[in-house]
Design a protein around this motif. Structure first.
Motif, PDB file in Angstrom:
ATOM      1  N   PRO A 226       0.820  -1.219   0.000  1.00  0.00           N
ATOM      2  CA  PRO A 226       0.000   0.000   0.000  1.00  0.00           C
ATOM      3  C   PRO A 226       0.861   1.280   0.000  1.00  0.00           C
ATOM      4  O   PRO A 226       1.753   1.420   0.844  1.00  0.00           O
ATOM      5  CB  PRO A 226      -0.787  -0.110   1.304  1.00  0.00           C
ATOM      6  N   THR A 227       0.628   2.139  -0.947  1.00  0.00           N
ATOM      7  CA  THR A 227       1.362   3.401  -1.027  1.00  0.00           C
ATOM      8  C   THR A 227       0.425   4.537  -1.424  1.00  0.00           C
ATOM      9  O   THR A 227      -0.457   4.385  -2.278  1.00  0.00           O
ATOM     10  CB  THR A 227       2.498   3.331  -2.067  1.00  0.00           C
ATOM     11  N   LEU A 228       0.645   5.683  -0.791  1.00  0.00           N
ATOM     12  CA  LEU A 228       0.008   6.933  -1.175  1.00  0.00           C
ATOM     13  C   LEU A 228       1.097   7.836  -1.723  1.00  0.00           C
ATOM     14  O   LEU A 228       2.269   7.690  -1.377  1.00  0.00           O
ATOM     15  CB  LEU A 228      -0.652   7.617   0.024  1.00  0.00           C
ATOM     16  N   PHE A 229       0.713   8.799  -2.580  1.00  0.00           N
ATOM     17  CA  PHE A 229       1.725   9.743  -3.041  1.00  0.00           C
ATOM     18  C   PHE A 229       1.088  11.082  -3.398  1.00  0.00           C
ATOM     19  O   PHE A 229      -0.089  11.181  -3.712  1.00  0.00           O
ATOM     20  CB  PHE A 229       2.497   9.189  -4.245  1.00  0.00           C
ATOM     21  N   HIS A 230       1.922  12.115  -3.290  1.00  0.00           N
ATOM     22  CA  HIS A 230       1.539  13.470  -3.701  1.00  0.00           C
ATOM     23  C   HIS A 230       2.677  14.021  -4.543  1.00  0.00           C
ATOM     24  O   HIS A 230       3.847  13.912  -4.179  1.00  0.00           O
ATOM     25  CB  HIS A 230       1.310  14.363  -2.484  1.00  0.00           C
ATOM     26  N   ILE A 356      -9.330   6.609   1.909  1.00  0.00           N
ATOM     27  CA  ILE A 356      -8.052   5.892   1.944  1.00  0.00           C
ATOM     28  C   ILE A 356      -8.234   4.519   2.569  1.00  0.00           C
ATOM     29  O   ILE A 356      -7.703   3.515   2.072  1.00  0.00           O
ATOM     30  CB  ILE A 356      -7.000   6.721   2.710  1.00  0.00           C
ATOM     31  N   LEU A 357      -9.001   4.441   3.655  1.00  0.00           N
ATOM     32  CA  LEU A 357      -9.278   3.156   4.305  1.00  0.00           C
ATOM     33  C   LEU A 357      -9.929   2.183   3.329  1.00  0.00           C
ATOM     34  O   LEU A 357      -9.565   1.008   3.255  1.00  0.00           O
ATOM     35  CB  LEU A 357     -10.181   3.373   5.524  1.00  0.00           C
ATOM     36  N   GLN A 358     -10.895   2.694   2.557  1.00  0.00           N
ATOM     37  CA  GLN A 358     -11.587   1.863   1.574  1.00  0.00           C
ATOM     38  C   GLN A 358     -10.617   1.283   0.551  1.00  0.00           C
ATOM     39  O   GLN A 358     -10.705   0.104   0.180  1.00  0.00           O
ATOM     40  CB  GLN A 358     -12.654   2.708   0.863  1.00  0.00           C
ATOM     41  N   CYS A 359      -9.664   2.090   0.108  1.00  0.00           N
ATOM     42  CA  CYS A 359      -8.739   1.665  -0.947  1.00  0.00           C
ATOM     43  C   CYS A 359      -7.685   0.678  -0.451  1.00  0.00           C
ATOM     44  O   CYS A 359      -7.341  -0.270  -1.157  1.00  0.00           O
ATOM     45  CB  CYS A 359      -8.056   2.880  -1.575  1.00  0.00           C
ATOM     46  N   ILE A 360      -7.176   0.893   0.764  1.00  0.00           N
ATOM     47  CA  ILE A 360      -6.103   0.007   1.226  1.00  0.00           C
ATOM     48  C   ILE A 360      -6.638  -1.306   1.790  1.00  0.00           C
ATOM     49  O   ILE A 360      -5.900  -2.287   1.882  1.00  0.00           O
ATOM     50  CB  ILE A 360      -5.177   0.708   2.248  1.00  0.00           C
ATOM     51  N   THR A 361      -7.923  -1.324   2.138  1.00  0.00           N
ATOM     52  CA  THR A 361      -8.515  -2.578   2.612  1.00  0.00           C
ATOM     53  C   THR A 361      -9.167  -3.357   1.479  1.00  0.00           C
ATOM     54  O   THR A 361      -9.464  -4.546   1.630  1.00  0.00           O
ATOM     55  CB  THR A 361      -9.564  -2.318   3.712  1.00  0.00           C
ATOM     56  N   ASN A 362      -9.386  -2.693   0.355  1.00  0.00           N
ATOM     57  CA  ASN A 362     -10.004  -3.338  -0.799  1.00  0.00           C
ATOM     58  C   ASN A 362      -9.243  -2.956  -2.061  1.00  0.00           C
ATOM     59  O   ASN A 362      -9.653  -2.062  -2.809  1.00  0.00           O
ATOM     60  CB  ASN A 362     -11.477  -2.920  -0.915  1.00  0.00           C
ATOM     61  N   PRO A 363      -8.071  -3.596  -2.312  1.00  0.00           N
ATOM     62  CA  PRO A 363      -7.234  -3.242  -3.465  1.00  0.00           C
ATOM     63  C   PRO A 363      -7.976  -3.277  -4.794  1.00  0.00           C
ATOM     64  O   PRO A 363      -7.646  -2.513  -5.709  1.00  0.00           O
ATOM     65  CB  PRO A 363      -6.128  -4.305  -3.426  1.00  0.00           C
ATOM     66  N   TRP A 366      -9.379   0.341  -5.735  1.00  0.00           N
ATOM     67  CA  TRP A 366      -8.540   1.384  -6.322  1.00  0.00           C
ATOM     68  C   TRP A 366      -8.104   1.027  -7.735  1.00  0.00           C
ATOM     69  O   TRP A 366      -7.935   1.907  -8.591  1.00  0.00           O
ATOM     70  CB  TRP A 366      -7.351   1.720  -5.417  1.00  0.00           C
ATOM     71  N   ARG A 367      -7.944  -0.267  -8.017  1.00  0.00           N
ATOM     72  CA  ARG A 367      -7.584  -0.664  -9.386  1.00  0.00           C
ATOM     73  C   ARG A 367      -8.743  -0.410 -10.350  1.00  0.00           C
ATOM     74  O   ARG A 367      -8.543   0.021 -11.489  1.00  0.00           O
ATOM     75  CB  ARG A 367      -7.191  -2.142  -9.414  1.00  0.00           C
ATOM     76  N   GLU A 368      -9.944  -0.668  -9.888  1.00  0.00           N
ATOM     77  CA  GLU A 368     -11.149  -0.440 -10.704  1.00  0.00           C
ATOM     78  C   GLU A 368     -11.308   1.045 -11.033  1.00  0.00           C
ATOM     79  O   GLU A 368     -11.579   1.422 -12.176  1.00  0.00           O
ATOM     80  CB  GLU A 368     -12.356  -0.952  -9.918  1.00  0.00           C
ATOM     81  N   ILE A 369     -11.117   1.895 -10.028  1.00  0.00           N
ATOM     82  CA  ILE A 369     -11.221   3.339 -10.237  1.00  0.00           C
ATOM     83  C   ILE A 369     -10.130   3.811 -11.200  1.00  0.00           C
ATOM     84  O   ILE A 369     -10.375   4.630 -12.091  1.00  0.00           O
ATOM     85  CB  ILE A 369     -11.135   4.094  -8.896  1.00  0.00           C
ATOM     86  N   GLY A 370      -8.926   3.268 -11.062  1.00  0.00           N
ATOM     87  CA  GLY A 370      -7.830   3.628 -11.957  1.00  0.00           C
ATOM     88  C   GLY A 370      -8.105   3.245 -13.397  1.00  0.00           C
ATOM     89  O   GLY A 370      -7.826   4.009 -14.329  1.00  0.00           O
ATOM     90  N   ASP A 371      -8.670   2.065 -13.612  1.00  0.00           N
ATOM     91  CA  ASP A 371      -9.014   1.631 -14.975  1.00  0.00           C
ATOM     92  C   ASP A 371     -10.059   2.562 -15.594  1.00  0.00           C
ATOM     93  O   ASP A 371      -9.956   2.938 -16.771  1.00  0.00           O
ATOM     94  CB  ASP A 371      -9.547   0.194 -14.957  1.00  0.00           C
TER      95      ASP A 371
END
Length: 400
Positions: A226-230, A356-363, A366-371
């Motif tokens: 899990p990584t976040l970035f700015h 953020i909690l939603q994304c790191i607990t359910n990978p 975040w992949r679906e949103i990215g696609d």
């Protein structure tokens, strides 16, 4: 078609918002056979050694630049108070630069002259006096709106009042110039609506950030989780303020969610306070060599802007790299998105925490949103479609 483009900084290399927008505009028009001459103010803040530019796009244009020290100084700011000029804008004008531009105009007959942003508009009188070309103003954002929002957040009263003064001066100048052009381009639909309210009577169209998607190659095997970035320049005040808010109000709770979670921040002019922040899970990289590689290597993009205008190019790039973006509605302003589908909007500390909690607990999320994000930007920000539409307007202006 012979076109002159004026810019307030040299758009090589295309490594941040304004240069990317201008660079891709030039690249797209060149691909359609347009003859491009570029006149750039080479500012002290963003100084580029022209002899070090090695770029195939640069080789195809006629290039002129003039170096100007645009740094803010106390004496200049004080004297400006007693003038009727906007200090934000007047710093970009130099009489010698005007004479160089005049020589270019006398030696060439242009069909179109395009002003990329407000800070080259002080050269409009020179252009009008020396050319019969159709003249276009491209608003990269509503400049005074940025300063009004910054002033609203300023706690120190004397500084707040001075920022409000600058914003008023800038608003008067910005709105006064609009109807001096044959055509105006807005960067987004919300900006177009604002410009109409200012009394713009010139033809007005929207031209968003254009991307060449061949550049945005995704390799998910190199993406750590899990990584976040700015990613953003810290010499732009809205970036600095937004990141400070996120680190102070949100990150302390976020880093407790997962001991392996890392938050990477990168960008030029990174200030000492960020390097000294007390967090083992915060990685401050400062200025990076390859933004696309950096974006590819991380999972979730955080954009906590609290004051802004226009369109955030780094969000568009993040979406092109199939990243899940978590951003304030102000940061995402102007982008055609659907919350929960191709981006996550968070305007409070609690909303950022839950997203953020939603994304790191359910990978998978975040992949679906990215696609979906990639599909959205391919639809709305393709360099070929945008350049063709811009050229069509050029032809329409010339034939009018």
């Amino acid at each position: 078609m012979k076109t002159l483009i004026l810019t307030n900084r040299v758009p090589f290399p295309p490594n941040s918002g304004y240069p990317i927008v201008v660079y891709n505009t030039i690249k797209g028009l060149l691909n359609l056979g347009v003859d491009i001459t570029l006149f750039s103010i080479n500012t002290s803040k963003h100084r580029i050694d022209v002899d070090d530019i090695y770029d195939p796009v640069f080789e195809k244009i006629e290039f002129h630049s003039f170096s100007i020290d645009t740094e803010v100084n106390v004496w200049g700011a004080l004297l400006n108070i007693f003038s009727n000029q906007s200090y934000n804008v007047s710093r970009f004008f130099d009489e010698d630069a005007g004479r160089l531009l005049e020589d270019i105009l006398k030696e060439n007959e242009f069909d179109i002259i395009q002003f990329e942003g407000l800070f080259v508009v002080p050269y409009l009188d020179t252009v009008k006096a020396n050319s019969n070309a159709k003249i276009i103003y491209r608003a990269h954002n509503i400049e005074f709106d940025v300063w009004e929002r910054i002033a609203m957040r300023e706690q120190f009263t004397p500084r707040r009042r001075y920022l409000q003064f600058l914003a008023r001066r800038l608003k008067h100048y910005e709105t006064e110039q609009l109807n001096r052009f044959h055509q105006v381009f807005a960067i987004s639909e919300p900006d177009r609506q604002h410009i109409l309210k200012f009394g713009c009577q010139a033809p007005l169209d929207v031209f968003p950030v254009a991307l060449d998607f061949e550049k945005y190659i995704i390799d998910q095997t190199k993406t750590s989780f899990p990584t976040l970035f700015h990613l953003g320049a810290m010499d732009w005040r809205p970036n600095k303020e937004g990141l400070e808010w996120f680190l102070d109000e949100i990150w302390p709770d976020i880093e407790k969610l997962n001991s392996e979670l890392r938050f990477y921040i990168a960008g030029k002019s990174m200030q000492r306070q960020f390097f000294e922040y007390d967090s083992e899970n915060l990685v401050v990289e400062g200025e990076i060599f390859d933004a696309i590689e950096f974006i590819n290597s991380k999972a979730i993009m955080i954009v906590p802007l609290l004051s802004s205008s226009g369109m955030r190019v780094k969000i568009i790039e993040g979406m092109a790299m199939r990243k899940c973006i978590i951003a304030t509605s102000m940061a995402a302003e102007g982008i055609s998105y659907e919350h929960g589908k191709d981006i996550l909007i968070a305007n409070t500390a609690d909303e950022f925490y839950r997203s953020i909690l939603q994304c790191i607990t359910n990978p998978k999320k975040w992949r679906e949103i990215g696609d979906n994000a990639r599909k959205t930007v391919e639809r709305d920000h393709d360099i070929h479609a945008i350049s063709k539409r811009m050229l069509d307007i050029y032809h329409k202006l010339i034939s009018a």
